[in-house]
Design a protein around this motif. Structure first.
Motif, PDB file in Angstrom:
ATOM      1  N   LEU A 141      11.589   0.023   1.650  1.00 50.98           N
ATOM      2  CA  LEU A 141      11.621   1.001   0.607  1.00 50.98           C
ATOM      3  C   LEU A 141      10.986   2.387   1.194  1.00 50.98           C
ATOM      4  N   ILE A 142       9.774   2.183   1.894  1.00 51.54           N
ATOM      5  CA  ILE A 142       9.131   3.359   2.272  1.00 51.54           C
ATOM      6  C   ILE A 142       9.884   4.248   3.326  1.00 51.54           C
ATOM      7  N   ASN A 143      10.700   3.528   4.270  1.00 49.26           N
ATOM      8  CA  ASN A 143      11.474   4.305   4.991  1.00 49.26           C
ATOM      9  C   ASN A 143      12.645   4.882   4.259  1.00 49.26           C
ATOM     10  N   LYS A 144      13.189   4.211   3.378  1.00 46.95           N
ATOM     11  CA  LYS A 144      14.584   4.735   2.709  1.00 46.95           C
ATOM     12  C   LYS A 144      13.914   6.068   1.792  1.00 46.95           C
ATOM     13  N   ALA A 145      12.676   5.832   1.109  1.00 48.34           N
ATOM     14  CA  ALA A 145      12.340   7.024   0.387  1.00 48.34           C
ATOM     15  C   ALA A 145      11.781   8.005   1.283  1.00 48.34           C
ATOM     16  N   SER A 146      11.407   7.866   2.550  1.00 50.16           N
ATOM     17  CA  SER A 146      10.983   8.898   3.325  1.00 50.16           C
ATOM     18  C   SER A 146      12.327   9.788   4.011  1.00 50.16           C
ATOM     19  N   SER A 166      11.578  -8.509  -3.976  1.00 49.61           N
ATOM     20  CA  SER A 166      11.323  -9.546  -3.187  1.00 49.61           C
ATOM     21  C   SER A 166      12.213 -10.667  -3.477  1.00 49.61           C
ATOM     22  N   VAL A 167      12.847 -10.705  -4.676  1.00 46.79           N
ATOM     23  CA  VAL A 167      13.955 -11.743  -4.819  1.00 46.79           C
ATOM     24  C   VAL A 167      15.270 -11.128  -4.265  1.00 46.79           C
ATOM     25  N   ILE A 168      15.588  -9.836  -4.198  1.00 43.32           N
ATOM     26  CA  ILE A 168      16.567  -9.517  -3.437  1.00 43.32           C
ATOM     27  C   ILE A 168      16.490  -9.533  -1.863  1.00 43.32           C
ATOM     28  N   GLY A 169      15.350  -9.277  -1.527  1.00 41.01           N
ATOM     29  CA  GLY A 169      15.220  -9.439  -0.263  1.00 41.01           C
ATOM     30  C   GLY A 169      14.866  -8.272   0.651  1.00 41.01           C
ATOM     31  N   ILE A 170      14.320  -7.159  -0.316  1.00 35.13           N
ATOM     32  CA  ILE A 170      13.917  -5.855   0.134  1.00 35.13           C
ATOM     33  C   ILE A 170      12.379  -5.712   0.418  1.00 35.13           C
ATOM     34  N   THR A 171      11.838  -5.166   1.719  1.00 31.46           N
ATOM     35  CA  THR A 171      10.467  -5.319   1.913  1.00 31.46           C
ATOM     36  C   THR A 171      10.038  -3.961   1.635  1.00 31.46           C
ATOM     37  N   ALA A 214       5.369  -1.884 -11.879  1.00 38.45           N
ATOM     38  CA  ALA A 214       5.116  -2.182 -10.189  1.00 38.45           C
ATOM     39  C   ALA A 214       5.332  -3.387  -9.870  1.00 38.45           C
ATOM     40  N   TYR A 215       4.671  -4.283 -10.838  1.00 37.49           N
ATOM     41  CA  TYR A 215       4.569  -5.732 -10.466  1.00 37.49           C
ATOM     42  C   TYR A 215       6.126  -6.225 -10.585  1.00 37.49           C
ATOM     43  N   LEU A 216       7.077  -6.009 -11.813  1.00 38.96           N
ATOM     44  CA  LEU A 216       8.339  -6.461 -11.619  1.00 38.96           C
ATOM     45  C   LEU A 216       9.287  -5.747 -10.839  1.00 38.96           C
ATOM     46  N   ALA A 217       8.997  -4.443 -10.284  1.00 43.13           N
ATOM     47  CA  ALA A 217       9.692  -4.121  -9.111  1.00 43.13           C
ATOM     48  C   ALA A 217       9.492  -4.710  -7.848  1.00 43.13           C
ATOM     49  N   VAL A 218       8.104  -4.855  -7.585  1.00 42.48           N
ATOM     50  CA  VAL A 218       7.940  -5.869  -6.356  1.00 42.48           C
ATOM     51  C   VAL A 218       8.386  -7.277  -6.272  1.00 42.48           C
TER      52      VAL A 218
END
Length: 68
Positions: free
Chosen positions: A51-56, A42-47, A34-38
């Motif tokens: 992610l929550i909106n795309k998953a929904s 964050s480096v890529i620029g995805i908030t 989870a830490y590496l994913a965040v």
């Protein structure tokens, strides 16, 4: 009178130790993932909201508040 009592490891203690070690390792792997994913997102620029909106959207559960 002085004496020593030898400590013998029983099989249930070995199993308990292995369960504890495995559970700690599993929790550690989950948190590190989870830490590496965040970090990567964050480096890529995805908030997280994106992610929550795309998953929904993908699951159709409507969990995100979204701007749709």
């Amino acid at each position: 009178m002085l004496t020593t009592i030898p400590h013998y490891r029983s099989t249930w203690k070995d199993r308990l130790l292995r369960k504890n070690v495995l559970s700690i390792l599993i929790v550690l792997v989950i948190f590190m993932t989870a830490y590496l994913a965040v970090l990567i997102f964050s480096v890529i620029g995805i908030t997280p909201e994106q992610l929550i909106n795309k998953a929904s959207e993908l699951t159709g559960l409507g969990l995100g508040s979204g701007s749709n």
